[in-house]
Structures are given as C-alpha cells and as structure tokens.
Design a protein around this motif. Structure first.
Motif, mmCIF file in Angstrom:
data_model
loop_
_atom_site.group_PDB
_atom_site.id
_atom_site.type_symbol
_atom_site.label_atom_id
_atom_site.label_comp_id
_atom_site.label_asym_id
_atom_site.label_seq_id
_atom_site.Cartn_x
_atom_site.Cartn_y
_atom_site.Cartn_z
ATOM 1 N N PHE A 68 0.825 -1.212 0.000
ATOM 2 C CA PHE A 68 0.000 0.000 0.000
ATOM 3 C C PHE A 68 0.857 1.259 0.000
ATOM 4 C CE2 PHE A 68 -1.920 3.387 2.620
ATOM 5 C CZ PHE A 68 -2.931 3.770 1.757
ATOM 6 N N TYR A 69 1.815 1.344 0.920
ATOM 7 C CA TYR A 69 2.636 2.561 1.017
ATOM 8 C C TYR A 69 3.486 2.777 -0.232
ATOM 9 C CZ TYR A 69 1.320 2.874 5.934
ATOM 10 O OH TYR A 69 0.605 2.999 7.102
ATOM 11 N N THR A 70 4.013 1.698 -0.799
ATOM 12 C CA THR A 70 4.852 1.859 -1.989
ATOM 13 C C THR A 70 4.027 2.209 -3.229
ATOM 14 O OG1 THR A 70 4.818 -0.550 -2.322
ATOM 15 C CG2 THR A 70 6.728 0.383 -1.177
ATOM 16 N N LEU A 71 2.797 1.687 -3.299
ATOM 17 C CA LEU A 71 1.929 2.063 -4.418
ATOM 18 C C LEU A 71 1.553 3.544 -4.351
ATOM 19 C CD1 LEU A 71 -0.487 -0.977 -4.853
ATOM 20 C CD2 LEU A 71 1.023 -0.018 -6.597
ATOM 21 N N MET A 72 1.293 4.038 -3.150
ATOM 22 C CA MET A 72 1.007 5.465 -2.998
ATOM 23 C C MET A 72 2.210 6.301 -3.434
ATOM 24 S SD MET A 72 -2.077 6.136 -2.011
ATOM 25 C CE MET A 72 -1.921 7.797 -1.339
ATOM 26 N N GLY A 73 3.402 5.854 -3.042
ATOM 27 C CA GLY A 73 4.610 6.562 -3.458
ATOM 28 C C GLY A 73 4.788 6.535 -4.964
ATOM 29 N N SER A 74 4.489 5.382 -5.584
ATOM 30 C CA SER A 74 4.589 5.264 -7.038
ATOM 31 C C SER A 74 3.633 6.226 -7.732
ATOM 32 C CB SER A 74 4.274 3.829 -7.477
ATOM 33 O OG SER A 74 5.245 2.928 -7.008
ATOM 34 N N ALA A 75 2.405 6.321 -7.220
ATOM 35 C CA ALA A 75 1.394 7.187 -7.839
ATOM 36 C C ALA A 75 1.871 8.639 -7.884
ATOM 37 C CB ALA A 75 0.071 7.079 -7.072
ATOM 38 N N TRP A 76 2.372 9.146 -6.762
ATOM 39 C CA TRP A 76 2.744 10.560 -6.716
ATOM 40 C C TRP A 76 4.057 10.835 -7.440
ATOM 41 C CZ3 TRP A 76 -0.885 13.832 -5.981
ATOM 42 C CH2 TRP A 76 -1.997 13.470 -5.219
ATOM 43 N N SER A 77 4.922 9.844 -7.551
ATOM 44 C CA SER A 77 6.149 10.042 -8.324
ATOM 45 C C SER A 77 5.837 10.077 -9.826
ATOM 46 C CB SER A 77 7.167 8.944 -8.007
ATOM 47 O OG SER A 77 6.670 7.667 -8.346
ATOM 48 N N ILE A 78 4.833 9.297 -10.246
ATOM 49 C CA ILE A 78 4.388 9.351 -11.649
ATOM 50 C C ILE A 78 3.752 10.698 -11.941
ATOM 51 C CG2 ILE A 78 2.698 8.392 -13.274
ATOM 52 C CD1 ILE A 78 3.261 5.644 -11.851
ATOM 53 N N PHE A 79 3.005 11.220 -10.979
ATOM 54 C CA PHE A 79 2.418 12.558 -11.122
ATOM 55 C C PHE A 79 3.510 13.607 -11.300
ATOM 56 C CE2 PHE A 79 0.798 16.537 -9.223
ATOM 57 C CZ PHE A 79 -0.339 16.719 -9.999
ATOM 58 N N LEU A 80 4.589 13.500 -10.519
ATOM 59 C CA LEU A 80 5.718 14.416 -10.632
ATOM 60 C C LEU A 80 6.356 14.326 -12.025
ATOM 61 C CD1 LEU A 80 7.888 16.341 -9.452
ATOM 62 C CD2 LEU A 80 9.068 14.324 -8.565
ATOM 63 N N SER A 81 6.494 13.113 -12.544
ATOM 64 C CA SER A 81 7.071 12.931 -13.880
ATOM 65 C C SER A 81 6.194 13.581 -14.947
ATOM 66 C CB SER A 81 7.247 11.443 -14.189
ATOM 67 O OG SER A 81 8.140 10.834 -13.285
ATOM 68 N N GLY A 82 4.875 13.446 -14.799
ATOM 69 C CA GLY A 82 3.955 14.065 -15.746
ATOM 70 C C GLY A 82 4.073 15.580 -15.741
ATOM 71 N N LEU A 83 4.205 16.163 -14.559
ATOM 72 C CA LEU A 83 4.403 17.618 -14.471
ATOM 73 C C LEU A 83 5.692 18.035 -15.162
ATOM 74 C CD1 LEU A 83 3.334 18.585 -10.812
ATOM 75 C CD2 LEU A 83 2.172 19.152 -12.947
ATOM 76 N N ALA A 84 6.728 17.235 -14.995
ATOM 77 C CA ALA A 84 8.018 17.546 -15.617
ATOM 78 C C ALA A 84 7.897 17.565 -17.143
ATOM 79 C CB ALA A 84 9.067 16.529 -15.177
ATOM 80 N N VAL A 85 7.151 16.606 -17.695
ATOM 81 C CA VAL A 85 6.953 16.572 -19.144
ATOM 82 C C VAL A 85 6.108 17.768 -19.594
ATOM 83 C CG1 VAL A 85 5.904 15.268 -21.038
ATOM 84 C CG2 VAL A 85 7.236 14.079 -19.289
ATOM 85 N N PHE A 86 5.089 18.107 -18.812
ATOM 86 C CA PHE A 86 4.227 19.250 -19.154
ATOM 87 C C PHE A 86 5.032 20.544 -19.231
ATOM 88 C CE2 PHE A 86 1.457 22.798 -17.913
ATOM 89 C CZ PHE A 86 0.457 22.675 -18.873
ATOM 90 N N PHE A 87 5.956 20.739 -18.283
ATOM 91 C CA PHE A 87 6.771 21.956 -18.266
ATOM 92 C C PHE A 87 8.074 21.795 -19.050
ATOM 93 C CE2 PHE A 87 4.143 22.623 -14.396
ATOM 94 C CZ PHE A 87 3.627 23.869 -14.719
ATOM 95 N N ARG A 88 8.224 20.651 -19.733
ATOM 96 C CA ARG A 88 9.393 20.369 -20.574
ATOM 97 C C ARG A 88 10.693 20.521 -19.790
ATOM 98 N NH1 ARG A 88 5.800 23.258 -23.800
ATOM 99 N NH2 ARG A 88 5.045 22.115 -25.637
ATOM 100 N N SER A 89 10.708 19.945 -18.596
ATOM 101 C CA SER A 89 11.884 20.024 -17.718
ATOM 102 C C SER A 89 12.536 18.651 -17.619
ATOM 103 C CB SER A 89 11.484 20.521 -16.329
ATOM 104 O OG SER A 89 12.578 20.426 -15.435
#
Length: 396
Positions: A68-89
């Motif tokens: 459970f805890y690692t899946l939650m961590g995975s979810a928010w790290s994927i969200f961070l990656s998506g933001l990085a692509v959106f801002f082209r960083s």
C-alpha cells in the motif's frame, strides 16, 4: 506494468524528436542519446537500492502494508514525472524517474507473495507463469497509452503528459482498493514477534547484491537472472531507438510491434509454459528456452535489411524468453527457505536493476557504432546462459 512499459515507447521520441521541445533543436544527437540512456538508467539504479529493503520489510512487517505505502509513493512520483513533461523540464523528469524507481522495489513483495502461495516447484512455476501472462497483457495497453495517446498529431486531446495522468489515476485507484482490501485480508506473511527496527544502508545493500553473485547455493541462479535481464533488456529497451534510426521506422509501427511483443510474451506464459511443465522440470525448461531465445535473437542480428524479418524473429524470441523468465525465478525461489522469500525476491529485483543500470551503458557504447550490435550481444548472453544452466543441472 503499464506504468513500467509505456516509457519504452514514449521516451525515445520525447527526447530525440524536436517537435516535443524537450531540448533545443541545435542539441547534438549524441547528447540526446546520452540523456535518454541516463533517463533509462536512473530508474533501475534507484530500484537496486530499494528492492531488498522492501522485501525485508515485507518478511517482517507484512506484505499488504508495504504494498500500500509503496503504491502510494509510485502514484505521486508518476504525477511528478507528468508535471516535468508538461513543463518540458528534463531535470525534474529525471527526479521523477528516480523517485519512481525507489518505489518500484515493491515488485519483490508481489513475487514473494506468489512464491509463498505455491506449495511445490511446478505450482510455483505455473503461478509465476501467470504473472508473465499479466505482464504481457499489460504491455499492449502500455504501448497504446505511451505510443498513441502521447502523440498530439493523432488528436488535439493527446499529449506526452496524458500517459502519465492515466497511469497516475490507475495506480492511485489500485492503492485505494488495496487499502480497503487489507482491512479484511490478513497478510500472507506475518510475524508474532514485536516489530523491529529495520536499518537501511546503501553499503549493506550493495554488499548483499555482491554476496548473492559471489557465493552460496543461490549464486548460479542470480547469475542466470542477471544474464537474462541484460540480454532481454538490451533487446527491448533499445528497440524503439534502433527501429527509428536503423530501419527508419515510424513511431506508430514501433508501437504496433511492441504490442505484438506483449501478446507474444503473454502467449508464452499462457500456452508454452503449461505445455512444457507437463513434460520437463523447471531446470530443463529454463535451459531449452534460453537457448531458443538466443537463436531467435541471432536471427534478429542477421536481419540487416528486413524490418519484417527482424520483428518476426524478435516476436518468437519474446515467446520463449517469457517462459525462461518464469522458470529461472522459480529455480531461485525453490533454493530459498519460505521465511526469506521477501528478501530473496528483493535481491532478485536488485539483480534485475543492476542489469537495468548496465543496459543503457551497453546500449550507449553499441550506439557509437550501431545499435544493431545489441542483438548479437544479447544472443551471445542468452546462449551462454542456456549452456550454463544445462551444465549446472548436470553438476547437480
């Protein structure tokens, strides 16, 4: 596995193609290839460190909580990656892949659960074979998510950030489901002893991995798994870049062939593995399928001018390689005691991650001459592993 797979088809065009604007148009191709390799490498490097810790935690604290805890961590790290692509960083995308890799160590917990629920070698191989089927079934979905839904030329609704958003929602939903499920389902592995502090040391993790490769009854099987991951990782991870640069294929065709590979992978686990289990033991199956995969990859190498022949041979290699994967993992698991399945599978994930660190380096070196050489090298690795498994069985 959808979250793991979609980057293989997304990252190559995202980094190499100028229309995605991740880099200035004047950035040299060799620099882009280097940065692409770094993006692929940082994920397994992080997983290398975290997998043994999560496996050990699962043995001592319970599988469900750690998942459970690692899946939650995975979810928010994927969200961070998506933001990085959106801002082209690129820098934040690299950070996102680092964090995602850290939480990807939870795969060892899933594998340990499967091992504990299997009472004998054939049942364990069969169950791990069904894990292979699930991986293969997820792969075509990942290719559609990463290869089609990321392409803005197909629709105004599509973009490189959309795959990250989809995987974020799926992972978050899985976490919520697991939270409610664990309220009513006891952990498969639990201990009546009071919780103990489990120290985490990067140095100890590296020592454990090196020890696994240097001695003990499980050493040969860790080495075989390392060989399998290096050979197969080279074949798959650089498939997109190789197709685009060597065969001048389109991104759509690359995605289609990756979908075919996923189906071949699932078919291997669903049809070939059960058929072989009725006739051979896991050692024999691993040997046969490793040698077969090496032969098919050699055919890939000799497909110099035919992309159709190249992809056909690679599909057959995928079909046999999936069975080798399940049975090598079975052999390793059978040589470990039940109480240490989490730690053993954690070390297995670290060995896989070590291969994941080496693969971009090897691909980058081959890329200086020709990425086509990856398939000759991968073939030699599989053939060597198959011969070694055969000899190990003869020596007892």
């Amino acid at each position: 596995h959808i979250g793991f797979g979609f980057v293989f088809v997304l990252f190559a065009p995202l980094i190499l193609e100028p229309q995605y604007q991740m880099f200035d148009a004047t950035t040299p191709l060799y620099i882009k290839n280097y940065l692409l390799a770094l993006l692929f490498m940082i994920y397994p490097a992080a997983q290398l460190l975290s997998a043994p810790l999560f496996g050990d935690l699962a043995d001592k604290r319970g599988d469900m909580k750690i998942l459970f805890y690692t899946l939650m961590g995975s979810a928010w790290s994927i969200f961070l990656s998506g933001l990085a692509v959106f801002f082209r960083s690129y820098k934040f995308l690299l950070l996102g892949r680092l964090v995602t890799g850290l939480f990807a160590g939870n795969m060892s917990v899933c594998m340990a659960n499967i091992a504990r629920l299997s009472s004998n070698e054939k049942e364990r191989s069969k169950n791990l074979g069904w894990l292979v089927v699930v991986q293969g079934a997820c792969w075509p979905i990942a290719m559609v998510v990463g290869g089609i839904l990321s392409d803005p030329s197909k629709s105004v609704w599509f973009s490189p950030t959309l795959p990250f958003a989809i995987v974020f929602v799926l992972t978050l939903a899985t976490s919520v489901f697991l939270y409610f499920y664990q309220q009513s389902a006891p952990d498969i592995q639990s201990t009546k002893e009071p919780p103990q502090k489990i120290p985490f040391s990067i140095k100890d993790t590296i020592i454990d991995v090196l020890s696994a490769l240097s001695g003990g009854p499980t050493r040969p099987f860790f080495l075989f798994i390392l060989f399998w991951n290096i050979g197969w990782g080279l074949s798959v991870q650089w498939f997109g870049a190789h197709s685009l640069t060597y065969y001048r294929s389109s991104q759509m065709l690359v995605s289609l062939n990756l979908i075919i590979q996923g189906l071949a992978w699932a078919l291997g686990g669903a049809t070939l593995n059960p058929w072989m289990l009725k006739r051979f033991d896991s050692n024999q199956i691993a040997s046969i399928t490793l040698l077969a995969t090496g032969s098919f990859l050699l055919a890939c190498f000799f497909s110099f001018n035919s992309y159709i022949l190249f992809c056909t041979a690679l599909a057959f290699a995928t079909y046999t390689s999936s069975v080798a994967d399940a049975n090598l993992t079975t052999l390793l698991s059978m040589h470990a005691d039940e109480k240490s399945q989490g730690k053993i599978m954690g070390l297995t994930s670290s060995i896989m991650s070590l291969a994941g660190v080496l693969i971009p380096i090897l691909g980058g070196l081959f890329g200086m001459y020709s990425l086509h050489l990856c398939y000759l090298f991968a073939s030699s690795v599989f053939l060597t592993a198959g011969y070694s498994v055969t000899q190990n069985r003869k020596n007892g």
